[in-house]
Scaffold this active site. Sequence first.
Site, PDB file in Angstrom:
ATOM      1  N   LYS A  17       0.839  -1.210   0.000  1.00 57.56           N
ATOM      2  CA  LYS A  17       0.000   0.000   0.000  1.00 57.56           C
ATOM      3  C   LYS A  17       0.875   1.261   0.000  1.00 57.56           C
ATOM      4  CE  LYS A  17      -2.813   3.202   0.640  1.00 57.56           C
ATOM      5  NZ  LYS A  17      -4.158   3.630   0.456  1.00 57.56           N
ATOM      6  N   CYS A  56      -2.739  11.033   0.918  1.00 55.45           N
ATOM      7  CA  CYS A  56      -2.078   9.751   0.663  1.00 55.45           C
ATOM      8  C   CYS A  56      -0.650   9.945   0.170  1.00 55.45           C
ATOM      9  CB  CYS A  56      -2.884   8.963  -0.349  1.00 55.45           C
ATOM     10  SG  CYS A  56      -4.594   8.845   0.139  1.00 55.45           S
TER      11      CYS A  56
HETATM   12  N1  SAJ Z   1      -0.306  14.827  -9.164  1.00 55.80           N
HETATM   13  C1  SAJ Z   1       0.701  15.487  -9.885  1.00 55.80           C
HETATM   14  N2  SAJ Z   1       1.171  14.909 -11.049  1.00 55.80           N
HETATM   15  C2  SAJ Z   1       0.669  13.722 -11.519  1.00 55.80           C
HETATM   16  C3  SAJ Z   1      -0.348  13.061 -10.783  1.00 55.80           C
HETATM   17  C4  SAJ Z   1      -0.819  13.643  -9.611  1.00 55.80           C
HETATM   18  O1  SAJ Z   1       1.188  16.550  -9.501  1.00 55.80           O
HETATM   19  O2  SAJ Z   1       1.151  13.274 -12.565  1.00 55.80           O
HETATM   20  C5  SAJ Z   1      -0.776  15.395  -7.869  1.00 55.80           C
HETATM   21  C6  SAJ Z   1      -2.254  15.732  -7.845  1.00 55.80           C
HETATM   22  O3  SAJ Z   1      -2.488  17.014  -8.354  1.00 55.80           O
HETATM   23  C7  SAJ Z   1      -2.539  15.650  -6.354  1.00 55.80           C
HETATM   24  C8  SAJ Z   1      -1.634  14.521  -5.867  1.00 55.80           C
HETATM   25  O4  SAJ Z   1      -0.654  14.388  -6.881  1.00 55.80           O
HETATM   26  O5  SAJ Z   1      -2.170  16.843  -5.672  1.00 55.80           O
HETATM   27  C9  SAJ Z   1      -2.311  13.204  -5.566  1.00 55.80           C
HETATM   28  O6  SAJ Z   1      -3.318  12.900  -6.474  1.00 55.80           O
HETATM   29  P1  SAJ Z   1      -3.602  11.428  -7.082  1.00 55.80           P
HETATM   30  O7  SAJ Z   1      -4.756  11.522  -8.004  1.00 55.80           O
HETATM   31  O8  SAJ Z   1      -2.352  10.875  -7.627  1.00 55.80           O
HETATM   32  O9  SAJ Z   1      -3.932  10.483  -5.830  1.00 55.80           O
HETATM   33  P2  SAJ Z   1      -4.870  10.533  -4.506  1.00 55.80           P
HETATM   34  O10 SAJ Z   1      -4.025  11.017  -3.372  1.00 55.80           O
HETATM   35  O11 SAJ Z   1      -6.165  11.238  -4.739  1.00 55.80           O
HETATM   36  O12 SAJ Z   1      -5.210   8.968  -4.305  1.00 55.80           O
HETATM   37  C10 SAJ Z   1      -4.131   8.016  -4.184  1.00 55.80           C
HETATM   38  C11 SAJ Z   1      -4.397   6.846  -5.131  1.00 55.80           C
HETATM   39  N3  SAJ Z   1      -3.167   6.083  -5.293  1.00 55.80           N
HETATM   40  C12 SAJ Z   1      -2.657   5.811  -6.487  1.00 55.80           C
HETATM   41  O13 SAJ Z   1      -3.160   6.173  -7.535  1.00 55.80           O
HETATM   42  C13 SAJ Z   1      -1.401   5.014  -6.482  1.00 55.80           C
HETATM   43  C14 SAJ Z   1      -5.532   5.979  -4.594  1.00 55.80           C
HETATM   44  O14 SAJ Z   1      -5.664   4.787  -5.361  1.00 55.80           O
HETATM   45  C15 SAJ Z   1      -5.269   5.593  -3.130  1.00 55.80           C
HETATM   46  O15 SAJ Z   1      -6.350   4.838  -2.591  1.00 55.80           O
HETATM   47  C16 SAJ Z   1      -5.154   6.856  -2.330  1.00 55.80           C
HETATM   48  O16 SAJ Z   1      -4.039   7.591  -2.831  1.00 55.80           O
HETATM   49  C17 SAJ Z   1      -4.955   6.444  -0.870  1.00 55.80           C
HETATM   50  O17 SAJ Z   1      -5.961   6.463  -0.116  1.00 55.80           O
HETATM   51  O18 SAJ Z   1      -3.867   6.015  -0.505  1.00 55.80           O
END
Ligand code: SAJ
Length: 416
Positions: A204, A258
């Site tokens: 995780k 996360c």
């Molecule tokens: N972000 C970037 N560049 C990218 C992708 C994302 O800057 O290329 C930023 C987003 O703007 C945001 C942050 O990263 O600020 C996180 O966003 P996210 O969409 O990557 O993820 P979360 O935090 O909403 O959800 C994640 C998910 N994990 C993965 O995709 C590996 C989700 O499946 C998990 O359940 C969740 O974390 C968790 O609860 O751990």
Amino acid sequence: MGNKICILGLGYIGLPTAAMFAANGYDIVGVDVNQSVVERLNQGEVTIEEPYLGDLVKQVVLDGKLKASTQACPADVFIIAVPTPILEDKRADMRFVQQATEMIVPYLQKGNIIVLESTSPPGTVEQLMCPILRKSGLDIERDLYVAHSPERVIPGKILIELVENNRIVGGINEQSAQAVKHLYESFVKGEIYTTDATTAEMCKLMENTYRDVNIGLANELAIICEKLGINAWDVINYSNKHPRVTLHQPGPGVGGHCLAVDPWFIVEKCPQEAQIIRLSRQTNDAMPHHVFKRIKDILGSLKHKTVTILGITYKADTDDMRESPILELVELLEEIEDITINLVDPYVKQHKYLVEDQAQALQNTDIVVLGVNHRCFEEIDFGKLTSAVLDTRNFIKPEMQQLLGERYYLIGKGKQ
Ligand code: SAJ
């Protein structure tokens, strides 16, 4: 095994999980320390924003399948889904997991299943929970089934992903893993893979760390390209044409509860070894400072200036502001004397700089910073703006960029 489940923690994960089991034939007692969450839930009301959750919860409460309480009770299964926040010093605050585990000890009986869903540092089940569970007097290896089964759902699509995503179940032994796998099979359509508890905990954490490290790499690339006078978004686009390359996207930083948190749980356990993981976290945490510096460079002095920011949530199309890098940017701007800060975000109901009149905020400003790529911002005619525009997400369409000309700035793109 009987049908009664006691779920501790009725937040973003506990409540949807409770509702899902309730809709699939189980009798659920949801436990939360927050009296008002319990009262509202017993009236069929939800306290978190999530598509379709309200209707599902109302139905299962009405059917008598889901009840809430501030107290644990005897049950066949105990699921712990409490928060694991991060402390000032970047270590996990495990108090809620500890308290929840202690809370169930008096009710434990032979044959009970205990599942930890909360994202936790590797070793939590074995080293923190098992010693507490032993206080029940039961032989936990023989009499109980204990496992970690981390949630992996994305806010905004929780009910769909709870059903469709693959799941990992890490047991303290094979029987535990199988029992918990069987339990989740009642509603999970994805594959359920079994392993040991510490491996599941690490999986995780690594899923989110993988993403964080890759975003860190993209953010470093952005800063390098600014220095070299090229465009990181072009580099990413063309590099990703390679069949084995998937560069992530730079931005104003990483938020949410996360990605900005989980990697630290690995660093905490192995501070000497987790070098890349720590550096990526620091790189991403530094991005709001970088955006701040770009604003300063564009405007010269920030004194008496007006800065309008579009979007303050941690990512697009959500109302969630947890760990949002834009909030960090606002804090940096706030330190400037006589600055005016306008925040525009249709998803957010309250913030001291929030302004209602979007059109006015976009016109009467020295700079517009596109902070979050909310879909609703696509309707803005950026080409008509008269101020400088700093795009942190490569959101603004090329034709509008062209209309803005010299006044368009992009994170990751330097001047040649
Ligand atoms: N972000 C970037 N560049 C990218 C992708 C994302 O800057 O290329 C930023 C987003 O703007 C945001 C942050 O990263 O600020 C996180 O966003 P996210 O969409 O990557 O993820 P979360 O935090 O909403 O959800 C994640 C998910 N994990 C993965 O995709 C590996 C989700 O499946 C998990 O359940 C969740 O974390 C968790 O609860 O751990």
